[in-house]
Design a protein around this motif. Sequence first.
Motif, PDB file in Angstrom:
ATOM      1  N   ALA A 228      15.593 -21.476  -2.551  1.00  9.91           N
ATOM      2  CA  ALA A 228      15.489 -20.204  -2.022  1.00  9.91           C
ATOM      3  C   ALA A 228      15.178 -19.685  -4.263  1.00  9.91           C
ATOM      4  CB  ALA A 228      16.903 -19.088  -1.410  1.00  9.91           C
TER       5      ALA A 228
ATOM      6  N   GLY B  31      11.569 -19.465  -3.088  1.00 12.24           N
ATOM      7  CA  GLY B  31      11.699 -17.877  -2.893  1.00 12.24           C
ATOM      8  C   GLY B  31      12.305 -17.246  -3.742  1.00 12.24           C
TER       9      GLY B  31
ATOM     10  N   ASP C  29      13.884 -18.811   2.678  1.00 20.74           N
ATOM     11  CA  ASP C  29      13.846 -17.457   2.692  1.00 20.74           C
ATOM     12  C   ASP C  29      13.684 -16.954   3.237  1.00 20.74           C
ATOM     13  OD1 ASP C  29      11.539 -17.834   0.684  1.00 20.74           O
ATOM     14  OD2 ASP C  29      10.097 -18.641   2.148  1.00 20.74           O
TER      15      ASP C  29
ATOM     16  N   SER D 167      17.428 -15.210   1.495  1.00 21.41           N
ATOM     17  CA  SER D 167      17.368 -14.162   0.772  1.00 21.41           C
ATOM     18  C   SER D 167      16.801 -13.069   1.249  1.00 21.41           C
ATOM     19  CB  SER D 167      15.863 -14.833  -0.270  1.00 21.41           C
ATOM     20  OG  SER D 167      15.713 -16.267  -0.917  1.00 21.41           O
ATOM     21  N   GLU D 168      15.962 -12.654   2.115  1.00 28.41           N
ATOM     22  CA  GLU D 168      15.981 -12.187   2.668  1.00 28.41           C
ATOM     23  C   GLU D 168      16.827 -10.965   3.842  1.00 28.41           C
ATOM     24  OE1 GLU D 168      12.825  -9.443   2.238  1.00 28.41           O
ATOM     25  OE2 GLU D 168      12.242 -11.643   1.416  1.00 28.41           O
TER      26      GLU D 168
END
Length: 650
Positions: free
Chosen positions: A365, A369, A441, A444-445
């Motif tokens: 990430a 990302g 990802d 992270s979101e």
Amino acid sequence: MTSKLILCDCLGSQSPDADKISAATGLDCAGTLTDACGAQVEQTARLMQDGDVMIACQQMAGLFTDLAAEISAETPAFVDIRDRSGWSDDAGRENPKTAALVAEALLASPAEKSIDIVSEGVCLITGPAETALAAAKELSASLSVTVLLDAPQPVDHGQAYDAVVGTISRASGALGNFSLRIDGFRQMVQGGRGEARWSEARDGAMTECDILLDLSGDAPRFSAHEKRDGYLRADPRNPSEVARVLAEAAQLTGTFEKPLYVRLEESLCAHSRAEKPACSKCLNVCPTGAITSAGEHVAIDPLICAGCGACSALCPSGAISYDAPPVATVYTRLNTLASTFRNSGGTAPGLLVHDSYGAEMISLAARYGRGLPADVIPFETDALAGFGHAEMLAALACGFGSVSILATPRSDRDVLASETELANAIAGKPGVILLDLNDPDALSEALYSAGSQDALQDPVLPIGTRRQVTRLAARALQPDAETVPLPEAAPYGAVLVDTDACTLCLACVSLCPSGALGDNADLPQLRFQEDACLQCGLCSNVCPEKAITLEPRLNLTDDAFTQQVLHEEEPFACVECGTLFGTKSTVERIMEKLAGNHHMFATSDAARMIQMCDNCRIQAQYHSENNPFSGGEKPRVRTTEDYLSKRRDH
């Protein structure tokens, strides 16, 4: 002791603040390099020359370790601040987290406890004849191999391995001490011309081996087989998989160190008393079967234990505690991270708990990302399931606003989910979140969208046992609460007694493993100390009147530390001497059932003995008309005159 920190901005991709990190950690940060592992490696070597150095680059640890050996310097310590902090969409706000990660890396790690496992290379191979015999031929140069075939097969004489026929009916053990029972066992008869001959089949043959190579393609012989040391398994239809396990098996010879993951104190275990079942939480969750019942306590086989930590998280008494590292080390790490983050100017940090699988997700990430938010501090642990409700609550009490547990494909989700539910119930808010994500990802979101939650304004220092820390955290997080309701099977709670059914037999008192239930030596009372109750259920199991039920809750008042009277009755006074014994209701019930209705208590004098204490009852029986202790008339004592009177010459 580390005194110097070498920082690197990794070709300008991050911006660590040397002054702020130095102020927070007390380390000497002599500026920030740009290419410490490349163009500036000579400068890095000069900084390493004096020793006591930590390099803020975990990714190139191998290169710097070789460099230290080349220049005859001490091997430096390492900390990853790039993937976990520097590479982030929150660039510019990461310095409090960076300082916290460096401060955590400075903590001393306790020495790991281990035992030696000796493998002499005795290997048993099972599977289809073609695959198993080929594997045996390849491994026979490095291992002592025996092939277990399903049926007699043509086997060349003089091979460097043995061949037998049979089926495994029972298997136990791990690397270095597998024990097997083989039914339909047949050995090849050596000598003679022509094809090999085989002995008569017999059941119950026992054997031992160091390595068990399963090429059958059938269901695994052990639960959580991937965690069983020495048990190698491959699909015989997959040549690359077979080649992998053969290469691995060839290396399993010699002496190996096996970590001692957990510590067991048998005297604290509430598994059973007087053959009555109680707590079996650890038995129910152990994925490898390392925990077995051993009478009034459990037993743990350290050779089978894979160190998942689930047993220590669920153990209500603390009889099983994780020891690699001890829970006190976890509390110290949590407090160091939170306090350093606050002291560096950060507020309301979040905690992301993960294992090595999660560390790889964080790294991906960060590189490809958004990375982690600046206020989310990663916390890596080898035993994710061992991070139970006590550790979650300790993190919230230390000053973390939220705790996120990153589950992995092999995580015990049931344990993590139940511990998360319990922690949130005690905290009085959904401060702990279980993340079941496999995409960097998406991770992270989820963290960015969650935002930050309010943290405890007056953090506490978690010290003590897991039960003590849980109570300490609960009082800090819910200062106005008195009693917190908890989900079923929680290890905290009260004992409720149906006073109409209870006869004060005190069977529960005599068997309570934690001493939560007690009596009164002077009065017929049943007492209860809530703080000591494990909710093991033994009292309800042994109660002959089924008068006891359990209520899961956490009493945060001081009353939990004192003995409360659950049930008491008026004592009965002996009708002869007045001594108190038993309860009035019990004696009256016995009188009602036996007086005049039983041949031993048919008369009023005999029935009156029921109302006497032990001493008076014995006296009454001794002096009664039908004394059960009396014998016949004593014979006259013989004297010298009796002997002389019978002599003929006298």
